[in-house]
Design a protein around this motif. Sequence first.
Motif, short mmCIF file in Angstrom:
data_model
loop_
_atom_site.label_atom_id
_atom_site.label_comp_id
_atom_site.label_asym_id
_atom_site.label_seq_id
_atom_site.Cartn_x
_atom_site.Cartn_y
_atom_site.Cartn_z
N TYR A 91 0.84 -1.21 0.00
CA TYR A 91 0.00 0.00 0.00
C TYR A 91 0.87 1.25 0.00
O TYR A 91 0.62 2.21 -0.74
CB TYR A 91 -0.95 0.00 1.21
N ASP A 106 -4.82 8.18 10.13
CA ASP A 106 -5.23 7.45 11.34
C ASP A 106 -4.43 7.98 12.53
O ASP A 106 -3.36 8.58 12.38
CB ASP A 106 -4.97 5.95 11.17
N HIS A 170 0.23 0.19 7.67
CA HIS A 170 -1.12 0.21 8.23
C HIS A 170 -1.80 1.55 7.91
O HIS A 170 -2.96 1.58 7.48
CB HIS A 170 -1.01 0.02 9.75
N SER A 171 -1.07 2.62 8.09
CA SER A 171 -1.62 3.95 7.79
C SER A 171 -1.98 4.08 6.32
O SER A 171 -3.01 4.66 5.96
CB SER A 171 -0.60 5.03 8.15
N CYS A 172 -1.13 3.57 5.47
CA CYS A 172 -1.37 3.69 4.02
C CYS A 172 -2.57 2.84 3.61
O CYS A 172 -3.33 3.21 2.72
CB CYS A 172 -0.12 3.28 3.25
N LYS A 173 -2.75 1.74 4.27
CA LYS A 173 -3.90 0.88 3.97
C LYS A 173 -5.19 1.60 4.38
O LYS A 173 -6.18 1.62 3.63
CB LYS A 173 -3.78 -0.44 4.72
N ILE A 174 -5.17 2.23 5.55
CA ILE A 174 -6.34 2.99 6.00
C ILE A 174 -6.62 4.15 5.04
O ILE A 174 -7.76 4.41 4.65
CB ILE A 174 -6.11 3.51 7.43
N TRP A 176 -5.85 4.33 1.94
CA TRP A 176 -6.37 3.75 0.70
C TRP A 176 -7.85 3.40 0.85
O TRP A 176 -8.68 3.72 -0.01
CB TRP A 176 -5.56 2.50 0.37
N LEU A 177 -8.19 2.75 1.95
CA LEU A 177 -9.58 2.35 2.18
C LEU A 177 -10.49 3.56 2.34
O LEU A 177 -11.59 3.61 1.79
CB LEU A 177 -9.67 1.47 3.44
N ALA A 178 -9.99 4.55 3.05
CA ALA A 178 -10.81 5.74 3.30
C ALA A 178 -11.13 6.46 1.99
O ALA A 178 -12.21 7.05 1.83
CB ALA A 178 -10.08 6.68 4.25
#
Lengths: 195, 600
Positions: A91, A106, A170-174, A176-178
């Motif tokens: 991500y 996040d 983890h931050s990049c995944k959030i 991306w999802l957001a």
Amino acid sequence: MLKEFQQIGRDLFLAGLNNSHSGNMSIRMGDRIIITRRGAQLGRLTARDLIETGLTKNDSRIALASTEIKVHRAIYARTAALAICHAHPPYATALSLTQTEIIPVDSEGSYFTHKIPVFGAELTIGSQEVAAVIPEILQAYKVAMLKGHGIFAVGQLLEEAYQLVSSVEHSCKILWLARQLPGGTAGSLAAKAGW
Amino acid sequence: MLRGWMGRLLRVDLTRERVTRETLPATLLYRYIGGRGIGARLLFDEVGPETGALTAGNKLIFAVGPLTGTKVPTAGRYSLTTKSPLTGTGFESNAGGFWGVGLKKCGFDVLVIEGRASRPIYVVIRDDHVMIKDAGALWGRLVGETTTRLKQAEGKGALVSCIGPAGENLVKMAAIVNDGNRALGRGGVGAVMGSKNLKAIVVRGTRPVPVADRDQLDYMVYQTDKRLKANPVTSQGLPEFGTAVLVNLFNELGVFPVRNFQASVFDQAEQISGEMVAEHLTISRQGCFRCPIKCSRVVSIPAGTGAGPEYETIWSFGADCGVADLTVIAEANFLCNDYGLDPISTGATLACAMELAQRGLLKSPVRFGRAENFKAVLRSIAYREGIGDALAEGSRHLARSVGAEEYAMQVKGLELPAYDPRGLQGMGLAFATANRGGCHLQAYLVGLEVLGIPKLVDRFAQAGKAGLTIYCQNINAAMDTLALCRFIGLAVGEEYFARLLTAVTGETYQPQDLHTIGERIWNLERLYNLREGFSARDDTLPSRLLTEPVAAGPSRGATVGLAAMLAEYYRCRGWDADGVPAPEKLGALGLSGEGSGENA
């Protein structure tokens, strides 16, 4: 020491932060550096995969060391870091292709990193250009992204550097999802994060 | 119109003093490309069965590749194929430097020297002009002096390849030395040149090498250079320490042969390591044509300044002879260069003599650890004086002469280099099956078993080593036919070579084409050796490596498990149990006629 490298290398792989043979890790011990072997599988490290050589001065083991040793040495020369973790988190790497900096939205990401600088180089693997710029970035930040390549994270301990890699991904995944959500544009997310 | 290739062969018949120029068939170039491939093809076709290596019937086939002389990194090598007086096999040797580029720029891809001159001569090639000149005043002179004199005599830009006294005296370990210190080192090829009364070949070429797609070539060269600069071996290890970077690495693994392979860890290795060469002897680095690696050293010792010893030389005159004095080793290297001797075979033969003396089988003052005799012994070999006359025949002949062939550490007559295969099983198979005898370069499994290039494999494992050995033998044969340095292969692979070749020639080559061409060359070389009477019996190792376990160190207890690997090797090669290529395999490679004894 081998056990620590093995555990973190395994975790990096199992968490999908590296593919089978990507990434490398090192620690500084005085005027020596212990770095993973070129082409080693971080998820399956053995004693032969840890290469000890000079921090500034080469010896014959340079022939076995990770291709990124040039960058690791430069980081140790210009920062107080005692450990470096380099990984290819998907991500974060994807976001690095479109952004000049990544701003976590996040809470944990904001707390740990605030902002993740992205540097684009013509050759991102073992290059002099990367060895010149990444340490400069790491004088101000604990992590740096290489555009389309991956992350360098530093710490006093290998575990600390690993934590940063994990946290950034983890931050990049959030992030991306957001962005998939209604109203989740880059601008609105940055505003919510207070940047 | 050909690009990359010059398309011409120059033939010099020394018996008749006749020079001819021939057009090379495009099919030959496409199927064999250059250096080693064309050499193998011409040797098979032109040097008939049982031709004596030191007779007028043998030929010296010099060849370059389509990349030679272009901007491709390390593309300055050239190849020589002949029948070896040391092994009796067909023998390809290749060297770096600049001479190969000079030959190509004269307008030739291939130079065939045949016959025998009636007096000492040398050959001068200036673009298309070829002269045969008297070498009476040069005969007997050392390599350095010969090179200097010829460069002065033939003018600016003249590049010299020559023999020293060892070649003149038909020493079976004699080398041909170009540019003063780069050598076609192995197999006694210098003796073949000496047998023809040919002291030197001088080239002075000015023709450009035609390139099909300059933009694509520029791009691929840029990409290749980038990877050479990023790789720690090619950008740091080799440039800083030269090939001697391997000394400590191999000693730590317990695969650094000591005292004629009686042990595999040298307790004084640190004293002769690459680090010590860099710290105490090296004054500058030296590179071949278009080479960013620059692995050669210039060293300074009380005896003088010159080319530094490579890893193999440090081993052969060092650990293999029980000597830990770098200055003495460097001087031995100077002497080998000047006499025109192969330092691997010379040092290894000396180590064999030392063991024979140690066991009371040979009356000689040579002893392990005693380096003070080196100077006199090397002279005696080069001039075939006293004990040197026996040593000049190589270790196998020497050990056989006292009824103790088992102490000659050789395969097919070629002395083994600096790797104890008991701790490197794949290397053991590679030694046993190499077409030119005990050679490390034809497969070079060091990449897989030690350096982890492309990946690290279990060095003690035997399963699967046959396939890996074949893979490496084939692609390395292709690299030799492209006339590229083995070290570029540490940073880039066959996909790069194929694209570079395509850019230069305009002919489309895929990576698999290079494997196929390499396999064709390997099988043709095998057919030549079979025609000369070699068989599966010769695909073996000295009994010490098969039956005497390593006594101490990280390889303790190991022997080479050759039998199983060899059987698998034959099967994977598509050869029968006697090591003869099956008709189907030869058919697939376009070699059907050769297998039935017909020449193409």
